[in-house]
Write a protein that holds these residues in place. Structure first.
Motif, PDB file in Angstrom:
ATOM      1  N   VAL A 223       0.849  -1.189   0.000  1.00 25.48           N
ATOM      2  CA  VAL A 223       0.000   0.000   0.000  1.00 25.48           C
ATOM      3  C   VAL A 223       0.888   1.244   0.000  1.00 25.48           C
ATOM      4  N   VAL A 224       0.632   2.128  -0.957  1.00 25.89           N
ATOM      5  CA  VAL A 224       1.313   3.425  -1.010  1.00 25.89           C
ATOM      6  C   VAL A 224       0.281   4.466  -0.595  1.00 25.89           C
ATOM      7  N   ALA A 225       0.490   5.094   0.562  1.00 27.31           N
ATOM      8  CA  ALA A 225      -0.503   6.018   1.100  1.00 27.31           C
ATOM      9  C   ALA A 225       0.037   7.435   1.131  1.00 27.31           C
ATOM     10  N   GLY A 226      -0.847   8.376   0.870  1.00 24.67           N
ATOM     11  CA  GLY A 226      -0.458   9.780   0.864  1.00 24.67           C
ATOM     12  C   GLY A 226      -1.258  10.589   1.860  1.00 24.67           C
ATOM     13  N   GLY A 227      -0.633  11.634   2.370  1.00 24.14           N
ATOM     14  CA  GLY A 227      -1.295  12.528   3.303  1.00 24.14           C
ATOM     15  C   GLY A 227      -1.429  13.925   2.749  1.00 24.14           C
ATOM     16  N   TYR A 228      -1.757  14.851   3.624  1.00 20.61           N
ATOM     17  CA  TYR A 228      -1.922  16.246   3.218  1.00 20.61           C
ATOM     18  C   TYR A 228      -0.628  16.811   2.646  1.00 20.61           C
ATOM     19  N   GLY A 229       0.501  16.222   3.057  1.00 19.88           N
ATOM     20  CA  GLY A 229       1.805  16.675   2.571  1.00 19.88           C
ATOM     21  C   GLY A 229       2.026  16.433   1.095  1.00 19.88           C
ATOM     22  N   MET A 230       1.134  15.661   0.424  1.00 15.37           N
ATOM     23  CA  MET A 230       1.256  15.471  -1.022  1.00 15.37           C
ATOM     24  C   MET A 230       0.919  16.757  -1.773  1.00 15.37           C
ATOM     25  N   GLY A 231       0.182  17.649  -1.121  1.00 16.39           N
ATOM     26  CA  GLY A 231      -0.013  18.989  -1.654  1.00 16.39           C
ATOM     27  C   GLY A 231      -1.164  19.195  -2.604  1.00 16.39           C
TER      28      GLY A 231
END
Length: 340
Positions: A223-231
């Protein structure tokens, strides 16, 4: 008497995965308490079609209620069956999935039996409770553990005096496993008319539509997960490229979903799905407790973050200190060159 019960949810004649996960947990709790594991399934045309999906998980006794009007699910007949059966069997624990059905049925049953119910548990354990005020000690209670106050604390909830102790659990929180120990594996087919009145069928479902999931986030090994830091949503496109190279799936934190970077059905955490991949790559995720609750049991956790003090780094096996714009393209390039 005083056994552990699991309500098995079905879609047609297919038993829900969350129910099999709860059967696995229920078996462990029953063994610890020295009692039997019982299961309940309610539907139409299910006789002879669900037993093989339930009994292998260590069930001692399976109650199959098969009758017209019991599928698709409606509240009244299912509540009638559960309440009357529990009045007869007097279970000490009942587990249900925290699904649309479980969230409707669980409160109705617990209210009718004047019992308690804890929703969205993340852990279930057996323990002792000491009531210092009344100077009483309660042995072998169900510890119903779940995040509370927006995930800022983890609460342990007990129900000392009322039975059954009821809890709902989200899909993916527990892990299912076929039981190889001894179990009676008895199946009974009670007469539905004895448990349900004709008035319970006044509500009829005219149309029932089920749509297949668009992805396999919960079952993916990477799983590749992204947060708010992905912009941005465009930033998330990088994660889809990385996941494609790794043959994995893309997930997201609630902050990223709320910002519109990713679809809600990919949200991981307390208010999303729970995943258990072999590898979890967290990109631009700070690691609030609500998110960690949905991925902390991953095999290997890799954090990509430009904040060395991000909370997620404390549980990560590997930390890559850098911006996602810098690190993720390099990961994609490397895996493209070295993947077979």
């Amino acid at each position: 008497m005083n056994n552990v019960f699991v309500y098995c949810e079905i879609e047609g004649t297919i038993v829900a995965e969350v129910s099999q996960e709860l059967l696995t947990k229920g078996r462990k709790l029953a063994n610890e308490l020295g009692v039997e594991l019982h299961a309940i399934v309610i539907g139409t045309g299910v006789k002879g079609k669900v037993e093989d999906q339930i009994l292998p998980y260590g069930v001692d006794k399976l109650f199959v209620f098969d009758g017209e009007g019991l599928f698709p699910y409606t509240s009244a007949p299912h509540t009638d069956i559960m309440v009357k059966l529990f009045e007869e069997e007097q279970p000490q624990i009942c587990l249900m999935g925290a699904t649309v059905i479980g969230r409707d049925l669980g409160p109705r049953v617990s209210s009718s039996l004047t019992s308690g119910l804890t929703a969205d548990c993340t852990q279930l354990e057996i323990g002792t409770y000491e009531d210092k005020k009344n100077k009483k000690v309660y042995e072998q209670l169900l510890y119903q553990i779940r995040p509370a106050f927006g995930g800022n604390i983890v609460a342990t909830i007990v129900n000392p005096d009322h039975r059954p102790q009821m809890a709902t659990v989200r899909s993916g929180v527990m892990q299912k496993a076929v039981y190889d120990g001894p179990a009676r594996k008895e199946t009974v087919y009670p007469e539905v008319g004895h448990y349900v009145s004709a008035e319970a069928f006044v509500v009829k479902v005219l149309d029932h539509h089920v749509e297949a999931a668009k992805h396999n986030l919960k079952g993916s090994s990477i799983v590749v997960a992204g947060g708010y830091g992905m912009g941005s949503k465009e930033g998330f496109a990088l994660l889809f490229d990385l996941a494609k190279v790794l043959h994995g799936e893309v997930g997201a934190s609630r902050a990223a979903v709320d910002a519109g970077f990713c679809d809600h059905d990919r949200q991981i955490g307390q208010t999303g799905v729970t995943v258990h991949p072999k590898v979890y790559i967290a990109c631009g995720i700070s690691g609030q407790i609500q998110h960690i609750a949905g991925m902390q049991d991953s095999g290997i956790i890799i954090s990509v973050n430009n904040d060395p003090d991000a909370p997620i780094n404390k549980i990560a096996d590997y930390v890559i200190n850098g911006t996602v714009e810098e690190v993720v393209p390099k990961l994609i390039k490397y895996y493209k060159q070295n993947s077979k």
